[in-house]
Design a protein around this motif. Sequence first.
Motif, PDB file in Angstrom:
ATOM      1  N   ASP A  14      -2.986  -0.777   4.036  1.00 37.88           N
ATOM      2  CA  ASP A  14      -2.458  -1.813   3.810  1.00 37.88           C
ATOM      3  C   ASP A  14      -1.343  -1.975   2.893  1.00 37.88           C
ATOM      4  OD1 ASP A  14      -1.841  -4.566   4.866  1.00 37.88           O
ATOM      5  OD2 ASP A  14      -3.293  -5.414   3.370  1.00 37.88           O
ATOM      6  N   GLY A  15      -1.558  -0.987   1.674  1.00 38.60           N
ATOM      7  CA  GLY A  15      -0.465  -1.193   0.556  1.00 38.60           C
ATOM      8  C   GLY A  15       1.087  -0.697   1.201  1.00 38.60           C
ATOM      9  N   GLY A 210       2.179 -14.870  -5.412  1.00 39.99           N
ATOM     10  CA  GLY A 210       2.001 -14.491  -6.837  1.00 39.99           C
ATOM     11  C   GLY A 210       0.584 -15.068  -7.544  1.00 39.99           C
ATOM     12  N   VAL A 211      -0.041 -15.504  -6.720  1.00 40.22           N
ATOM     13  CA  VAL A 211      -1.357 -16.103  -7.465  1.00 40.22           C
ATOM     14  C   VAL A 211      -2.392 -14.992  -7.268  1.00 40.22           C
ATOM     15  CG1 VAL A 211      -0.637 -18.404  -6.830  1.00 40.22           C
ATOM     16  CG2 VAL A 211      -2.196 -17.214  -5.561  1.00 40.22           C
ATOM     17  N   ALA A 212      -2.126 -13.893  -6.534  1.00 43.39           N
ATOM     18  CA  ALA A 212      -3.475 -12.966  -6.279  1.00 43.39           C
ATOM     19  C   ALA A 212      -4.460 -12.632  -7.251  1.00 43.39           C
ATOM     20  CB  ALA A 212      -2.869 -11.966  -5.397  1.00 43.39           C
ATOM     21  N   ASP A 228     -10.040  -6.191  -3.055  1.00 39.06           N
ATOM     22  CA  ASP A 228      -8.981  -4.988  -2.190  1.00 39.06           C
ATOM     23  C   ASP A 228      -7.869  -4.909  -3.104  1.00 39.06           C
ATOM     24  OD1 ASP A 228     -10.848  -4.992  -0.211  1.00 39.06           O
ATOM     25  OD2 ASP A 228      -9.416  -5.657   1.334  1.00 39.06           O
ATOM     26  N   THR A 229      -7.677  -3.699  -3.444  1.00 40.90           N
ATOM     27  CA  THR A 229      -6.467  -3.524  -4.659  1.00 40.90           C
ATOM     28  C   THR A 229      -5.647  -2.367  -4.039  1.00 40.90           C
ATOM     29  OG1 THR A 229      -7.502  -2.206  -6.031  1.00 40.90           O
ATOM     30  CG2 THR A 229      -7.661  -4.329  -6.595  1.00 40.90           C
ATOM     31  N   ALA A 230      -4.482  -2.166  -4.537  1.00 43.04           N
ATOM     32  CA  ALA A 230      -3.396  -0.965  -4.223  1.00 43.04           C
ATOM     33  C   ALA A 230      -3.037  -0.259  -5.600  1.00 43.04           C
ATOM     34  CB  ALA A 230      -2.224  -1.280  -3.299  1.00 43.04           C
ATOM     35  N   ILE A 231      -3.329   0.889  -5.576  1.00 41.32           N
ATOM     36  CA  ILE A 231      -2.764   1.687  -6.734  1.00 41.32           C
ATOM     37  C   ILE A 231      -1.185   1.138  -7.035  1.00 41.32           C
ATOM     38  CG2 ILE A 231      -1.534   3.858  -5.598  1.00 41.32           C
ATOM     39  CD1 ILE A 231      -4.239   3.929  -8.613  1.00 41.32           C
ATOM     40  N   SER A 232      -0.973   0.954  -8.314  1.00 40.82           N
ATOM     41  CA  SER A 232       0.293   0.426  -8.899  1.00 40.82           C
ATOM     42  C   SER A 232       1.652   0.445  -8.077  1.00 40.82           C
ATOM     43  CB  SER A 232       0.411   0.502 -10.340  1.00 40.82           C
ATOM     44  OG  SER A 232       0.465   1.991 -10.765  1.00 40.82           O
ATOM     45  N   PRO A 233       2.084   1.736  -7.838  1.00 36.44           N
ATOM     46  CA  PRO A 233       3.274   2.199  -7.225  1.00 36.44           C
ATOM     47  C   PRO A 233       3.498   1.594  -5.905  1.00 36.44           C
ATOM     48  CG  PRO A 233       2.475   4.143  -8.018  1.00 36.44           C
ATOM     49  CD  PRO A 233       1.366   3.270  -8.090  1.00 36.44           C
ATOM     50  N   SER A 235       1.804  -1.448  -5.245  1.00 32.13           N
ATOM     51  CA  SER A 235       1.000  -2.959  -5.467  1.00 32.13           C
ATOM     52  C   SER A 235       2.000  -4.104  -5.416  1.00 32.13           C
ATOM     53  CB  SER A 235       0.277  -2.910  -6.471  1.00 32.13           C
ATOM     54  OG  SER A 235       0.957  -2.856  -7.876  1.00 32.13           O
ATOM     55  N   GLY A 236       1.668  -5.163  -5.788  1.00 31.64           N
ATOM     56  CA  GLY A 236       2.548  -6.224  -5.849  1.00 31.64           C
ATOM     57  C   GLY A 236       3.295  -6.814  -4.562  1.00 31.64           C
ATOM     58  N   GLY A 237       4.226  -7.803  -4.616  1.00 26.68           N
ATOM     59  CA  GLY A 237       4.788  -8.344  -3.368  1.00 26.68           C
ATOM     60  C   GLY A 237       4.333  -8.578  -2.572  1.00 26.68           C
ATOM     61  N   THR A 238       4.103  -8.044  -1.257  1.00 23.60           N
ATOM     62  CA  THR A 238       3.600  -8.524  -0.154  1.00 23.60           C
ATOM     63  C   THR A 238       2.423  -7.385  -0.046  1.00 23.60           C
ATOM     64  OG1 THR A 238       5.060  -6.860   1.112  1.00 23.60           O
ATOM     65  CG2 THR A 238       5.415  -9.361   1.170  1.00 23.60           C
ATOM     66  N   SER A 239       2.133  -6.703  -0.858  1.00 26.84           N
ATOM     67  CA  SER A 239       0.901  -5.498  -0.839  1.00 26.84           C
ATOM     68  C   SER A 239      -0.389  -6.482  -1.854  1.00 26.84           C
ATOM     69  CB  SER A 239       1.279  -4.249  -1.685  1.00 26.84           C
ATOM     70  OG  SER A 239      -0.006  -3.834  -1.751  1.00 26.84           O
ATOM     71  N   GLN A 240      -1.246  -5.787  -2.369  1.00 26.28           N
ATOM     72  CA  GLN A 240      -2.466  -6.152  -3.019  1.00 26.28           C
ATOM     73  C   GLN A 240      -1.944  -6.179  -4.650  1.00 26.28           C
ATOM     74  OE1 GLN A 240      -3.195  -4.394   0.153  1.00 26.28           O
ATOM     75  NE2 GLN A 240      -3.314  -6.217   0.794  1.00 26.28           N
ATOM     76  N   PRO A 241      -2.900  -6.590  -5.304  1.00 28.50           N
ATOM     77  CA  PRO A 241      -2.552  -6.647  -6.926  1.00 28.50           C
ATOM     78  C   PRO A 241      -3.058  -5.181  -7.047  1.00 28.50           C
ATOM     79  CG  PRO A 241      -3.909  -8.490  -6.354  1.00 28.50           C
ATOM     80  CD  PRO A 241      -3.718  -7.903  -5.015  1.00 28.50           C
ATOM     81  N   ALA A 242      -2.717  -4.670  -8.236  1.00 24.37           N
ATOM     82  CA  ALA A 242      -2.763  -3.132  -8.702  1.00 24.37           C
ATOM     83  C   ALA A 242      -4.075  -2.877  -9.216  1.00 24.37           C
ATOM     84  CB  ALA A 242      -1.495  -2.766  -9.857  1.00 24.37           C
TER      85      ALA A 242
END
Length: 465
Positions: A14-15, A210-212, A228-233, A235-242
């Motif tokens: 998903d990221g 922005g609230v995730a 559920d999170t995404a490794i930082s590169p 993450s964010g935006g339409t992806s998940q928190p880092a």
Amino acid sequence: MAKKLKIMETVVRDGQQSLIATRMPFEDMEPALALMDEVGYEAVECWGGATFDSCIRFLDEDPWERLRKFREAMPNTKLQMLLRGQNLLGYRHYSDDVVDYFVKKSIDNGIDRIRIFDALNDLRNVETAVKSTKAYGAHAQVAMSYTIGEPYTPEYWKDLALRIQDLGADSICIKDMAGLMVPKAAGEMISMLKENVEIPIDLHTHCTSGVAPITYYTAVQAGCDIIDTAISPFSGGTSQPATEVMVETFRGTEYDTGLDINKLSKVAECFQGVRERALESGLLNTKVLATDINTLIYQVPGGMLSNLVSQLKDQNAEDKYMDVLKEIPEVRNDLGMPPLVTPSSQIVGTQAVLNVLMGERYKILTKETKDILRGKYGATPMPMNPDVVAKIDKSEIIDCRPADLLEPELEKLKEEVGEYAEQEEDVLTYALFAQVAIDYFKRRAALRDKVDPDAIDTKNKAYPA
């Protein structure tokens, strides 16, 4: 007693799907996989969603071989996939024998956990997939498609969660695909669920609004078991928190994940170069990294908003954008207030555009709108507008489980794919994306036989720049 928070990593599904339209080839993921296997994630989501389609349509990769490579590279980590219930990974309902065979082959090739959802939260559309997942020894996680609106009361979610538990699910996921869940709602919902169900709760959201990260913080304090999170590169935006941010947020608290930030940093380094190349090529558009407050105002997923802009631009009607935004909740209400997730988001959005452009509501009904009105996608959370339902033939309306009307089709599909099949799983690839699959099978054979793939008559789309 300390309550250890568990992390489900999304970067390779998903990221990257959320940020670069699922265009990450396996070779870009491979260097990170052994490191990811050492982290100690609850699971890594690596398959399903749009990855299957993207593999054969854009990347010339066999999705089944990709899954086997994931299994080999991460022997110590549970592998998870996303499945759209009776739709599997395609865009129509499949017969029960195809659903059962797809689940079996997914597990045979390495999947440990299957997250199963239905766009309308009609549990009749997930029953077969859940039963098959359990029968073949994997973890069945059923997702509730989260949204807000008149029917979505605490009682609605409580009842749905209890029915999911009764269905035999091993865990429940709150799937907030649009990033609509604010912290207060998360705290209240998780608290209510923990009081009423015994199976673990996983929360999935997106940073679109922005609230995730704050939503996760509140949810975990309320008892959420997995986030559920995404490794930082990626993450964010339409992806998940880092991932690293959430791990550090809870370090030293009773929810400490126990994950090593140094190992996560090494995983991040592997994906940093992939991110930079995606930015340079334009594959990673900075627009998807921005906070889109319209998500909270109009309760419409970011991807749906961009699709509306594209549709209006094609019709030289960009000035109608605000009219369409106002029409979307009206259409959604007329169609029984479904959650806005694939495919309902596209159906509602396209019908709203047509209503505005025609200057008359429902002058033209799309095939998909008619199918929702007929019950072919399942039962909607609210009754539909009878004036709109009256626009179709009443004899076409069904109230049974849509798949009950489908004859077994696996053997027929095996005959149709014929000599193109080189492995048992190829019939499933064909079942999901018929012509695209045949085109891919031709290119696969040409590449193996060292024939110029350009000489093969297919509709293969070019790789992104």
